[in-house]
Scaffold this motif. Structure first.
Motif, mmCIF file in Angstrom:
data_model
loop_
_atom_site.group_PDB
_atom_site.id
_atom_site.type_symbol
_atom_site.label_atom_id
_atom_site.label_comp_id
_atom_site.label_asym_id
_atom_site.label_seq_id
_atom_site.Cartn_x
_atom_site.Cartn_y
_atom_site.Cartn_z
ATOM 1 N N VAL A 155 36.983 46.122 22.534
ATOM 2 C CA VAL A 155 36.472 44.744 22.511
ATOM 3 C C VAL A 155 37.587 43.772 22.116
ATOM 4 N N GLY A 156 38.420 44.180 21.150
ATOM 5 C CA GLY A 156 39.555 43.334 20.768
ATOM 6 C C GLY A 156 40.484 43.074 21.941
ATOM 7 N N TYR A 157 40.672 44.095 22.791
ATOM 8 C CA TYR A 157 41.530 43.940 23.967
ATOM 9 C C TYR A 157 40.965 42.908 24.939
ATOM 10 N N LEU A 158 39.631 42.897 25.112
ATOM 11 C CA LEU A 158 39.021 41.906 26.011
ATOM 12 C C LEU A 158 39.287 40.484 25.510
ATOM 13 N N HIS A 159 39.136 40.278 24.199
ATOM 14 C CA HIS A 159 39.416 38.960 23.629
ATOM 15 C C HIS A 159 40.907 38.636 23.727
ATOM 16 N N LEU A 160 41.743 39.657 23.621
ATOM 17 C CA LEU A 160 43.176 39.456 23.725
ATOM 18 C C LEU A 160 43.551 38.874 25.083
ATOM 19 N N LYS A 161 42.945 39.421 26.149
ATOM 20 C CA LYS A 161 43.263 38.960 27.499
ATOM 21 C C LYS A 161 42.826 37.518 27.736
ATOM 22 N N LEU A 162 41.831 37.045 26.946
ATOM 23 C CA LEU A 162 41.336 35.666 27.111
ATOM 24 C C LEU A 162 41.824 34.737 26.002
ATOM 25 N N LEU A 163 42.783 35.238 25.184
ATOM 26 C CA LEU A 163 43.410 34.422 24.134
ATOM 27 C C LEU A 163 42.428 33.957 23.063
ATOM 28 N N HIS A 164 41.392 34.750 22.771
ATOM 29 C CA HIS A 164 40.469 34.441 21.668
ATOM 30 C C HIS A 164 41.062 35.028 20.387
ATOM 31 N N THR A 165 42.018 34.324 19.784
ATOM 32 C CA THR A 165 42.818 34.943 18.724
ATOM 33 C C THR A 165 41.998 35.266 17.476
ATOM 34 N N ASP A 166 41.030 34.436 17.116
ATOM 35 C CA ASP A 166 40.208 34.744 15.939
ATOM 36 C C ASP A 166 39.461 36.056 16.138
ATOM 37 N N SER A 167 38.911 36.253 17.330
ATOM 38 C CA SER A 167 38.200 37.505 17.619
ATOM 39 C C SER A 167 39.163 38.685 17.672
ATOM 40 N N ASN B 168 48.778 44.265 18.549
ATOM 41 C CA ASN B 168 47.957 43.191 19.113
ATOM 42 C C ASN B 168 47.614 42.126 18.072
ATOM 43 N N LEU B 169 47.559 42.504 16.799
ATOM 44 C CA LEU B 169 47.461 41.494 15.744
ATOM 45 C C LEU B 169 48.721 40.629 15.735
ATOM 46 N N ALA B 170 49.865 41.262 15.945
ATOM 47 C CA ALA B 170 51.118 40.502 16.018
ATOM 48 C C ALA B 170 51.054 39.468 17.139
ATOM 49 N N TYR B 171 50.463 39.865 18.278
ATOM 50 C CA TYR B 171 50.292 38.919 19.380
ATOM 51 C C TYR B 171 49.442 37.719 18.957
ATOM 52 N N ALA B 172 48.325 38.001 18.273
ATOM 53 C CA ALA B 172 47.423 36.918 17.863
ATOM 54 C C ALA B 172 48.137 35.934 16.943
ATOM 55 N N TYR B 173 48.926 36.454 16.000
ATOM 56 C CA TYR B 173 49.643 35.571 15.083
ATOM 57 C C TYR B 173 50.746 34.796 15.812
ATOM 58 N N SER B 174 51.365 35.430 16.814
ATOM 59 C CA SER B 174 52.458 34.749 17.510
ATOM 60 C C SER B 174 51.955 33.544 18.288
ATOM 61 N N VAL B 175 50.787 33.701 18.960
ATOM 62 C CA VAL B 175 50.310 32.579 19.756
ATOM 63 C C VAL B 175 49.794 31.449 18.880
ATOM 64 N N GLU B 176 49.522 31.745 17.605
ATOM 65 C CA GLU B 176 49.140 30.686 16.665
ATOM 66 C C GLU B 176 50.353 30.043 16.009
ATOM 67 N N GLY B 177 51.549 30.518 16.375
ATOM 68 C CA GLY B 177 52.765 29.928 15.840
ATOM 69 C C GLY B 177 53.295 30.609 14.602
ATOM 70 N N ASN B 178 52.609 31.642 14.111
ATOM 71 C CA ASN B 178 53.049 32.335 12.897
ATOM 72 C C ASN B 178 53.962 33.487 13.301
ATOM 73 N N MET B 179 55.194 33.140 13.720
ATOM 74 C CA MET B 179 56.118 34.143 14.221
ATOM 75 C C MET B 179 56.586 35.093 13.130
ATOM 76 N N GLN B 180 56.675 34.604 11.897
ATOM 77 C CA GLN B 180 57.100 35.457 10.795
ATOM 78 C C GLN B 180 56.125 36.621 10.610
ATOM 79 N N LYS B 181 54.835 36.307 10.571
ATOM 80 C CA LYS B 181 53.814 37.350 10.417
ATOM 81 C C LYS B 181 53.831 38.295 11.614
ATOM 82 N N ALA B 182 53.996 37.735 12.810
ATOM 83 C CA ALA B 182 54.017 38.568 14.022
ATOM 84 C C ALA B 182 55.162 39.568 13.969
#
Length: 654
Positions: A91-103, A133-147
């Protein structure tokens, strides 16, 4: 001065579930056929997850989420946390493909929580997926350090499982993170390693296309147009081999930017038009961003500042809504520059102010410093590992020399060493023999428990069968006879016939009471406490008074445990009445957390037991009770003697 700094979030940090899990070359039809023939829930969980991935690849998010969430509901009923984690990961992967970073963060953090204490190979692979994939979510939110922290922290686990594919994808993501933060020279060595690995490892066409696209994008940002063109061609060679169309969208976007840089505006606009056609066919967040980025770059190169600014507005609004602060800040800067070219100094000032505010909020300068620091820490860590390995090799060499000297000395003392060896072998033999005997005992105990469980389950099934047969078969037949006799009685009202009807009605009632006792409906419908109350009421008579005292009995006790407790109490009451001739029976049933205490006390004639708790009288059912208590890992104590009544105390786990 014209700026081309805006980057593609959806392109530069693409983390695919199928990169780490099973290869998904099987298509939807064949997977659907496999699902139809799957026998177990665990097998269905894996197949549904793959189906959800296939549907999201072709842009069918409705079917994708339908399979994904249905899978999640089934997995949550499983006891195995690995399968729960697998369904959450899908399910996380499905949200990943649609850029739903909170999910994305919610489901992948849940995966890591479920697997925190699991060290199996499958669990480790799922942890790798979740962390990247958590790293991806943080990167698209601009938190490159966390990613970057997450991606680098994943490397030891990837090396531990020996997964070259996962290692390649992680190297890809480190490159992508540096690209996202504008550290192109830092990203370049990693993308070269990524290319070498993907070409060496016989990767799938979509993985190769993804890597070549990332390389083309990076080289385009480094103004290395010839190399960018080379990797664009390489990506197209793989894309034409039936690769999902969302990668085609990224290809058209980068190709459009490349064509704009070399001055071929007409062909660049044709690529942009293909992107917007794709958006109409498939509402995909990543492709939409790709399209507007390409349109902005192409129109800016063509000096069509009005259209370029309109695309920048679309990007700014999208990034702001999705809370991608770094991307939003760069879009605000581009709007300011384009407004200045158009003579719109009000918007130029407004969006430059927004750029400054956003840039301050994410601390971009500190971020670049932290990225350098993390990269340095990782490289230092690798060098330290090499030093430690050299030290370990040196110690190993010294140990070999020391062992050789020790061996020479041992040969010198001869007979004593042989004697000690023999004594040691005797000790090992005895120790192994003891451990083997202990294992055999454990196996025997386990076998006894399984046999006991099978016998008890068989008894319960037979009780249920007999109860149904009595109630539905014989009970129905007697009721039919009663109805016919009642009809005859209306026509011929004889006393003998009336007495027969009354006796038949009493027999039907007795038959139903027996059926209820064999499998009480109240136990299933209302729980253990109500069933025990009904049992005591049904067995109370003018000659026997039964008192039941209960406290703390929970309704969430497993049904099979409730059945065992009910049968124990039922058997004890029957023994007290039938064999003990008791006139007063006191029953206490008290639950304290996961312990249940049962006490049955009567004033009957009692019976005799020997010192080993062996029952000298036969047919009183205590052996069956003891089997149930042992199955529930409980204890039973009997206090009785002839003509002095009986008290039985039982403690079981619930």
């Amino acid at each position: 001065m014209k700026k081309y700094g805006l980057f593609l979030i959806g392109l530069v940090l693409l983390l695919s579930q199928n990169t780490f899990s099973q290869k998904h070359t099987t298509r939807i039809d064949s997977l659907s056929n496999v699902l139809k023939h799957a026998k177990t829930d665990t097998a269905k969980i894996g197949v549904r997850g793959l189906l959800a991935q296939e549907f999201i690849k072709v842009g069918d998010s409705v079917n994708a989420f339908s399979y994904g969430y249905r899978n999640l509901r089934i997995a949550n009923k499983q006891s195995d946390k690995v399968y729960k984690a697998l369904a959450n990961s899908d399910v996380g992967y499905l949200h990943l493909k649609l850029l739903h970073t909170d999910s994305v963060k919610f489901y992948y953090n849940h995966v890591l929580k479920l697997l925190s204490n699991h060290t199996t190979y499958k669990a480790k692979r799922l942890k790798i997926i979740a962390t990247n994939n958590l790293a991806y979510a943080y990167s698209v939110e601009g938190n490159m350090q966390k990613a970057l922290q997450l991606v680098i922290s994943n490397l030891p686990l990837i090396k531990a499982v020996g997964d070259s594919v996962a290692y390649r994808s992680t190297i890809h993501n480190i490159s992508a993170t540096f690209t996202s933060s504008g550290e192109y020279k830092k990203a370049y060595p990693y993308i070269l390693e990524d290319i070498a690995l993907v070409e060496k490892g016989h990767s799938e066409y979509d993985n190769k296309a993804e890597t070549y696209l990332s390389a083309a994008f990076l080289l385009l940002k480094m103004d290395s147009l010839q190399k960018a063109s080379y990797y664009l061609d390489k990506s197209k060679e793989n894309l034409v081999k039936n690769v999902p169309h969302n990668l085609w969208g990224r290809y058209y976007s980068i190709n459009a930017q490349y064509l704009a840089k070399v001055g071929n505006i007409k062909e660049a606009r044709a690529n942009v038009d293909k992107l917007f056609t794709d958006i109409k066919l498939n509402k995909n967040g990543t492709n939409a961003i790709d399209a507007y980025v390409a349109k902005q770059e192409v129109e800016w190169a063509a000096k069509n500042y009005k259209e370029a600014r309109q695309a920048a507005f679309e990007l700014y609004n999208s990034y702001t809504n999705m809370e991608y602060l770094l991307a939003a800040s760069l879009s605000a800067r581009d709007i300011s520059y384009l407004s200045e070219y158009l003579g719109d100094y009000k918007n130029a000032y407004t969006y430059m102010s927004k750029y400054a505010q956003l840039n301050d909020s994410i601390g971009k300068q500190q971020l670049v410093f932290d990225l350098h620091n993390l990269e340095s820490q990782y490289q230092t860590s690798e060098k330290e590992k090499e030093i430690l390995q050299l030290q370990a090799d040196k110690k190993q060499s010294q140990l070999i020399q020391k062992n050789q000297k020790l061996l020479n000395w041992l040969f010198g003392i001869g007979a004593m060493v042989l004697l000690l060896g023999l004594l040691f072998l005797v000790y090992v033999y005895r120790n192994n023999k003891y451990q083997t005997e202990q294992k055999l005992k454990d196996i025997q105990q386990q076998t006894d428990l399984e046999i006991t469980q099978a016998v008890l389950d068989g008894e319960e099934r037979e009780r249920q069968r007999i109860a149904r047969d009595l109630h539905d078969g014989l009970g129905g037949a007697l009721s039919g006879i009663k109805i016919k006799l009642s009809g005859q009685y209306k026509n011929n009202q004889s006393n003998a016939l009336n007495e027969s009807i009354i006796q038949l009605e009493e027999s039907i009632g007795e038959l139903r009471r027996i059926a209820r006792n064999m499998m009480p409906e109240t136990l299933i419908r209302s729980g253990l406490e109500v069933a025990l109350k009904d049992l005591c009421v049904s067995l109370t008579s003018p000659n026997t008074q039964i008192e039941l005292q209960t406290n703390g009995i929970q309704k969430n006790i497993a049904l099979v445990t409730q059945v065992h407790v009910f049968r124990i109490v039922q058997e004890l009451i029957a023994n007290a009445i039938r064999h003990g001739k008791a006139s007063n029976i006191l029953i206490q049933c008290i639950q304290n957390q996961n312990k249940l205490f049962i006490t049955v006390e009567d004033n009957g004639v009692g019976f005799t037991i020997d010192s080993n708790n062996t029952f000298k009288q036969k047919g009183i059912g205590l052996s069956n009770i003891a089997n149930r208590v042992r199955f529930m890992e409980g204890k039973m104590d009997i206090d009785t003697s002839e003509n002095n009544g009986t008290t039985i105390n039982i403690e079981v786990n619930v």
